[in-house]
Design an enzyme around this catalytic site. Structure first.
Site, mmCIF file in Angstrom:
data_model
loop_
_atom_site.group_PDB
_atom_site.id
_atom_site.type_symbol
_atom_site.label_atom_id
_atom_site.label_comp_id
_atom_site.label_asym_id
_atom_site.label_seq_id
_atom_site.Cartn_x
_atom_site.Cartn_y
_atom_site.Cartn_z
ATOM 1 N N GLU A 1 0.822 -1.231 0.000
ATOM 2 C CA GLU A 1 0.000 0.000 0.000
ATOM 3 C C GLU A 1 0.851 1.275 0.000
ATOM 4 O OE1 GLU A 1 -2.851 -0.245 3.184
ATOM 5 O OE2 GLU A 1 -4.114 -1.627 2.052
ATOM 6 N N GLU B 1 -6.399 -8.107 -0.119
ATOM 7 C CA GLU B 1 -6.793 -8.101 1.299
ATOM 8 C C GLU B 1 -8.262 -7.737 1.374
ATOM 9 O OE1 GLU B 1 -4.546 -5.400 3.746
ATOM 10 O OE2 GLU B 1 -2.636 -6.121 2.985
HETATM 11 C C1 GAL Z 1 -4.295 -2.733 5.199
HETATM 12 C C2 GAL Z 1 -2.839 -3.134 5.368
HETATM 13 C C3 GAL Z 1 -2.709 -4.343 6.277
HETATM 14 C C4 GAL Z 1 -3.545 -4.148 7.519
HETATM 15 C C5 GAL Z 1 -4.977 -3.881 7.128
HETATM 16 C C6 GAL Z 1 -5.921 -3.702 8.306
HETATM 17 O O1 GAL Z 1 -4.414 -1.445 4.730
HETATM 18 O O2 GAL Z 1 -2.269 -3.439 4.126
HETATM 19 O O3 GAL Z 1 -1.355 -4.540 6.597
HETATM 20 O O4 GAL Z 1 -3.030 -3.086 8.240
HETATM 21 O O5 GAL Z 1 -5.012 -2.699 6.382
HETATM 22 O O6 GAL Z 1 -7.219 -3.408 7.872
#
Ligand code: GAL
Length: 720
Positions: A206, A355
């Site tokens: 990110e 994710e």
């Molecule tokens: C994302 C990040 C992850 C974790 C997640 C929590 O933005 O890539 O490492 O922090 O959020 O929601």
């Protein structure tokens, strides 16, 4: 790591280890017959030095749809891994993403590289038929690095250097940091680039935090020099005579994020985008040089996030992927769906959800959970929009660390949380439907045009605080999706010939190249619809002298005579009536005029501020076989739906599936001679859908001519 566990050995060599789980869950003990221990220790001595490739057990064929989890083996003793991987395997999880924050475990002190634990994690995953996406760990440099080389730490807008203790504390332009980043990525690629269980790479995590130090400033000034060649050119194009901003030396050009000259603001964003691209390329080149071409390279982007131009940064990648979080509340299938389509448009092919939240997050004002069934509905919504993978972040929270309360699939005790069974169901369904969806992707007759330049330009000078460019895009996207049931979102310079209808909701910045492309599209018979604020600005974020829609005004045979911000106080909205019914214009209203006798007025404003009274609010003109339309009013959903129906009709756009009840989403995917439709019911009440023909319902295994879907119900239908 010297704690290589007997459990891992037992899984390599097929021995049976009995796990005694204790209440802490993670600290699994192994009970083995005493005599076996020396024998296994001997095996361990032999096993440990095996190269990573040899240890990996080749899993079977790649699944067409991947269910995944973000797994952090470095946070747990190896004795726990097999229990985790067993639970994952039981949930049909087919890949884990590993490593993206593990630098201090990979290289605990400078030059001391520790790979055995990662060799073992990859091999253990393979043993459970789980592939690995390796993340390069550069989003979280270790403390020894930032302490010894403080120049690698980013400098915030306030001029202060970041400290250790959080993540993303690096300076993305710093040459020393790039050296380290390249080195660790190269070492990983050399070690795992041909590991058959590693299917791909995620670079960093990110990209988001720029640095504002003297080094960044110097590189930005050089970028301006390269881009504008002479200061005269830059001064003219930015109109720096305004407020005495004229520059006589490149080093005088400052960094401005918000209130600077519009040309400066846009240049900074272009520099930021180019710098993230080169930051990424620094690692990508060494991975590509050392990895098997079958291993993809991606980075996890963030949907609507506009910190940099995602088209610029995506172009070197093999695969686009993004992190899809709802945060507070529930899935909005349109706003979220448009973010999927946006991501699919980066490389114009299927993408991954790298994710997503297992129920809830830890960072929203109120971290509400998704309802029971909603996580499954969302997973199928993702696949419907062209995702080929859905990965839950994260498998299990570390027992300490900043994100202790985030949703997971396994609790602090190491046993499944209630959502685990829903995810397991998703996994079973992905396995079942995967072969049907293999080789399919999304094909649309309608494209929405999107550019970061335009979103930035609007956000810097909204003129009405409520003029949110994303909301504006969705105000077109939603009705178009309802009518056509499939929409692409692409940048305005791509080949548009495959589309029957192209809609630019708020393309405020139109470059000459984009204008040329759009004019050619209309001249070749396409229907181009322009929304409010389109064509106001040029590539330097300066005003086009023709007024909106700038270089398209001649083709339109009309223009915007004046734009007005509309307040949201009762009585301030502006009535609009015409072909698409009677509605009001809120937020924004543009007074249009026609300059060509064949430009028709479709909608007119009613009595309001005097200026707008009776004036055109939407106009259209046929040009040869093509057509160009301009909509100057921000209309309500009902009128926009009528407008979308009209657009579809005049352009020959047909629905991909056919009629469905409101609140039932249809997602068509096709390819390899197959046509598949995913249906999801977002209504609370069950809905019955009559299918256009008898179809094979893949999840139930039956042929159906109607399907009834409960709240969050899903059907995957293959046309015969
Ligand atoms: C994302 C990040 C992850 C974790 C997640 C929590 O933005 O890539 O490492 O922090 O959020 O929601």
């Amino acid at each position: 790591m010297n704690t290589v566990s007997l459990i891992r050995i037992s899984s390599y060599y097929g021995c049976i280890a009995k796990f005694n789980s204790n209440p802490a869950g993670d600290r699994m003990t192994v009970s083995l017959p005493k005599l076996l221990v020396p024998a296994l220790a001997a095996l361990l001595a032999v096993a440990a030095p095996l190269p990573a490739n040899a240890q990996a057990q080749q899993p079977e064929a790649h699944p067409p749809l991947y269910l995944g989890a973000a797994w952090y083996p470095e946070q747990w003793p190896e004795s726990r891994w097999d229990a985790d991987l067993t639970l994952m395997e039981q949930a049909h999880i087919r890949f884990v993403r590993v490593g993206e924050f593990a630098w201090s475990t990979m290289e605990p002190t400078e030059g001391d590289y520790q790979w055995e634990w990662l060799d073992h994690a990859i091999a253990d995953a393979a043993h459970h038929h789980i592939y690995v996406v390796l993340g390069t760990p550069t989003a979280a440099p270790p403390a020894w690095l930032t302490t010894k080389y403080p120049e690698t730490l980013r400098i915030g807008e306030d001029g202060r250097r970041d400290q250790h203790g959080n993540r993303q504390q690096f300076d993305w332009a710093n040459p020393k940091y790039r050296e380290f980043a390249r080195d660790i990525a190269e070492r990983m690629a050399k070690r795992y680039g041909h590991n058959p269980n590693v299917i791909g790479w995620q670079i960093d995590n990110e990209y988001a935090r720029e640095s504002y130090g003297p080094e960044d400033q110097k590189q930005f000034d050089e970028w301006c020099h390269q881009h504008y060649k002479t200061l005269d050119n830059l001064n003219t194009r930015w109109t720096t005579a305004y407020w005495s901003q004229t520059y006589t030396d490149w080093s005088q050009i400052p960094i401005e994020e918000k209130y600077g000259n519009p040309g400066l603001l846009l240049s900074w964003k272009h520099f930021v985008s180019d710098t993230w691209r080169s930051y990424q390329k620094n690692q990508l080149d060494v991975i590509r040089a050392n990895a098997d071409p079958s291993q993809f390279i991606t980075t996890n982007m963030m949907g609507w996030f506009d910190g940099y131009d995602h088209y610029t940064v995506s172009q070197d990648l093999d695969l686009a992927s993004w992190d899809d979080y709802v945060g507070e509340g529930h899935l909005d299938p349109y706003r979220n769906g448009a973010a999927h389509d946006l991501t699919r448009g980066f490389l114009r092919k299927n993408f991954w959800v790298m994710e997503t939240q297992p129920g809830f997050v830890n960072w929203a004002p109120v971290n509400t959970p998704l309802d029971k069934g909603e996580v499954r509905a969302m997973a199928w919504h993702d696949i419907g929009h062209g995702a080929d993978a859905v990965e839950y972040w994260q498998w299990r929270s570390a027992l300490n660390g900043q994100e202790e309360l985030h949703g997971t699939l396994v609790g602090a005790d190491g046993t499944p949380v209630p959502l685990y069974s829903e995810v397991k169901q998703i996994g079973a369904e992905f396995a079942k439907a995967g072969p049907v969806l293999a080789g399919t992707s999304v094909h649309s007759e309608v494209a929405i045009l999107h550019s970061y330049d335009s979103r930035w330009a609007i956000n810097w000078q909204r003129h009405n605080k409520n003029f949110d460019p994303i909301t504006q895009i969705v105000s077109y996207y939603k009705p178009l999706r309802q009518v056509a049931q499939s929409v692409d979102i692409v940048q305005p310079t791509v080949d548009l010939s495959q589309y029957k209808l192209v809609v630019a909701p708020g393309l405020e910045v139109i470059t000459e190249a984009a204008a040329k492309n759009l004019i050619a599209y209309v001249q070749n018979g396409g229907h181009l619809v322009l929304g409010q604020r389109t064509g106001m600005k040029n590539e330097d974020n300066g005003l086009w002298p023709q007024r909106e829609p700038g270089p398209l005004a001649d083709l339109l045979g009309g223009r915007v005579d004046q734009f007005y911000a509309i307040d949201d106080k009762p009585g301030d909205t502006v009535p609009v009536t015409g072909l698409w019914g009677a509605t009001t214009s809120k937020i924004w209203a543009e007074q249009l005029s026609t300059s060509s006798p064949d430009t028709q007025v479709l909608m007119r404003y009613g009595k309001s501020n005097g200026w707008l009274d009776g004036q055109p609010a939407a106009i259209t003109r046929k040009v040869g076989k093509g057509q160009i339309t301009y909509i100057g009013a921000w209309m309500d959903d009902a009128a926009m739906l009528n407008a979308a129906r009209w657009m579809a009709k005049t352009s020959g756009v047909t629905p991909a599936f056919g009629p469905v009840p409101d609140g039932v989403d249809v997602y068509p995917r096709e390819g390899n001679g197959k046509k598949v439709f995913i249906l999801v019911n977002f209504n609370k009440a069950p809905q019955t859908v009559k299918l256009p023909s008898t179809m094979h319902a893949v999840l139930s295994g039956k042929d159906e001519s109607t399907v009834t879907l409960n709240h969050y119900g899903v059907a995957v239908l293959q046309a015969k």
